[in-house]
Write an enzyme that holds these catalytic residues in place. Sequence first.
Site, PDB file in Angstrom:
ATOM      1  N   GLU A 102      -4.626  -1.906  -6.119  1.00 27.01           N
ATOM      2  CA  GLU A 102      -5.071  -0.513  -6.093  1.00 27.01           C
ATOM      3  C   GLU A 102      -5.253   0.055  -7.495  1.00 27.01           C
ATOM      4  O   GLU A 102      -6.180   0.841  -7.740  1.00 27.01           O
ATOM      5  CB  GLU A 102      -4.087   0.332  -5.282  1.00 27.01           C
ATOM      6  CG  GLU A 102      -4.176   0.036  -3.779  1.00 27.01           C
ATOM      7  CD  GLU A 102      -3.120   0.747  -2.962  1.00 27.01           C
ATOM      8  OE1 GLU A 102      -3.483   1.550  -2.087  1.00 27.01           O
ATOM      9  OE2 GLU A 102      -1.924   0.502  -3.203  1.00 27.01           O
ATOM     10  N   GLU A 122      -0.026  -4.230   3.067  1.00 26.33           N
ATOM     11  CA  GLU A 122       0.925  -3.174   3.427  1.00 26.33           C
ATOM     12  C   GLU A 122       1.263  -3.099   4.913  1.00 26.33           C
ATOM     13  O   GLU A 122       2.371  -2.691   5.278  1.00 26.33           O
ATOM     14  CB  GLU A 122       0.396  -1.814   2.946  1.00 26.33           C
ATOM     15  CG  GLU A 122       0.556  -1.558   1.455  1.00 26.33           C
ATOM     16  CD  GLU A 122      -0.550  -2.163   0.618  1.00 26.33           C
ATOM     17  OE1 GLU A 122      -0.595  -1.915  -0.598  1.00 26.33           O
ATOM     18  OE2 GLU A 122      -1.399  -2.896   1.177  1.00 26.33           O
TER      19      GLU A 122
END
Length: 698
Positions: A102, A122
Amino acid sequence: MTQLVELGREGDVAVLTVSNPPVNTINAAVRAALAGALKDLGPPKALVLRCEGNTFFSGADIGEFSGPPQEEAYRRLFNAIEAAPFPVVAAMHGTVMGGGLEIALACHYRVAAPGTRFGLPEVTLGIIPGAGGTQRMPRLAGIEQTLELVLGARPVDTARAIELGFLDQVVEGDLRAGAVAFARGLSAPRRTADRKVDAVSEAVLESFREKARKQHRNQPAPLIAIEAIAASARLPLAEGLEHETKLVNELKATTESKALVHVFFAERETRKIPGIGAKVKLRPVTRAGIVGAGTMGGGIAICFANAGIPVTVIDANEAGLQKGLAVVAQTYDGMIKRGRLTEGEKAQRMALIQGSLDYDSIKDADVVIEAVFESPALKKEIFRKLDAVMKPGAVLATNTSTLDIEDLAAAVKRPQDVIGLHFFSPANVMPLLEVVRTKDTAPDVIRTALDLARPLRKTPVLAKVCYGFIGNRMMEGYAREAERMVLEGATPRAVDSTLERWGMAMGILAVFDMAGIGVGVSVHQSNADKYPPDPTYYQADFALYEAGREGQKNGKGYYRYEGRERIDDPEAIAILAARARELGVPQRPHGETEVLERCLYPLMNVGFRILEEGVAVRASDIDVVWTSGYGFPRYRGGPMFYAETVGLPKVLEVMLKYKAALGEPYGSMHWQPAPLLERLVREGKSLADWEQERSRRD
């Protein structure tokens, strides 16, 4: 102490280098140091962001999950990177996961070394990418490909990353120099926020939802991920990031996320053994031996070969040896067909596996594992032979799942070198390794066994000797009640489907069919003295086996099989009903609640007994055993975490309910609450409270 962030210069290109060993997690200190460096940075032509060590940022600090939400801190830092007035290049290597990817998406350009792997895993922690992944990745890769990446939760390589559109270039040679050269050729930022996202149809989204419901049963995170990623098409980046933050923080509060995080950390705790620290030296393991070329021995041999450790497999006769080695080769051929291995890699690994009929061929091995069938006499004979030929200091291990390892160790003159290494079938696939210590096992043997699990790609859990160790001992009650209920009139499908809907990977009766009903019958016949005097005990297995039903092996067990498809079989149900009549077992209906309670609560109850007896080091180790080796859903955290989830008073209440409802003598034999459970409820304490008290006493 190494500085977290160092600023270097390559002419007009600035280089920010982060060093946060061992894997460059993005914790609060790193975020603060990066934010400060960006503020103090003079206006260079371009900036390269890189990391020292074996990897670029490996991800966010999961340890922060238990504290206040940190998404705003990530958002501020990543937005500052994206808003930079000069081009920012992420120079990646190693394993770039979660927050590590990210932060790269917030950069304007991305380059990577060959072999770099990228992922947004995630959902495996019960959340969604919370630092921009659901909003920035769709702007680079599109919604559908982002959904595949996030829901699949598997890393991709550099070639796929370029196809997806979030990697610009693979840099051969020196990554820093290559990234600087790439940055020097840039003229302006290229902000992800400026990109538009094409919406997809509701039909496409629904197809992803349906897939998520099947692949991630009972879990909210994958469905929320779809919502967040779809929102990237209608929301500007700033609003999308706010929406993402709201969703991820709601998910962090769910039981499923807490359970998944619990298992994540529990797996990292299993090697920490009181009294056996880093000062206990490892015994080197550069060569291995295996006795027994059957299914288990061959699977273990594959584990060693995959780890690059030469291994010699010996068997009692040439036919058995050649059959075993052929199965090993076939296993590798299957991996080639699935694209997980090349012909060259197969050749390299097969070259590490040698076969022999002579015990002298393994005399120089550092560890030898006995992997023959469960016969105490045969195993003792093998251990006596090993004692005579193995070099001093060799680790002598047994793969037994039920036998008394201390009894086996008594057959050798070096009991301090004996340990249990209980692999699970198929050994080359299943991640769990029960490491079983005896009263005489030396500390360095224990530490060596736990450390050996790393190259073998296993999750080790230490246990003390008892019947069934941790996993199989706890399975006794779980499976006992499933078998008792089909004698009481429940169908195998009703029992198994209820367990599977709750989250078990496979219903226990289907497991018995897959393993072979005769295996369980043999174990229970051989260990009859260890069970309570219950004439109905595991009689469902006995009835089917006596009728010639062996499970998948001959196409009929609790079910009938066409290939591996389970088909309800009236013949099996009739056999079970007949045995119930012989035993005087009353017939009655069973609801889903009863099926779950009668299978799961004895499982948890035995866990409390195991803890109190010191068979397991800690409650979380029990959870690892069951989530890694027995198909217990990770999103429920394992049996002991689940006990805390439903509440210990509830566990005790259910145990007492069935103790009374099932009558005497069955209730007293099988439903007596564990003393530790009763004590914790009486004192209003948790398992964590009890473990803290125990550590203070110790």
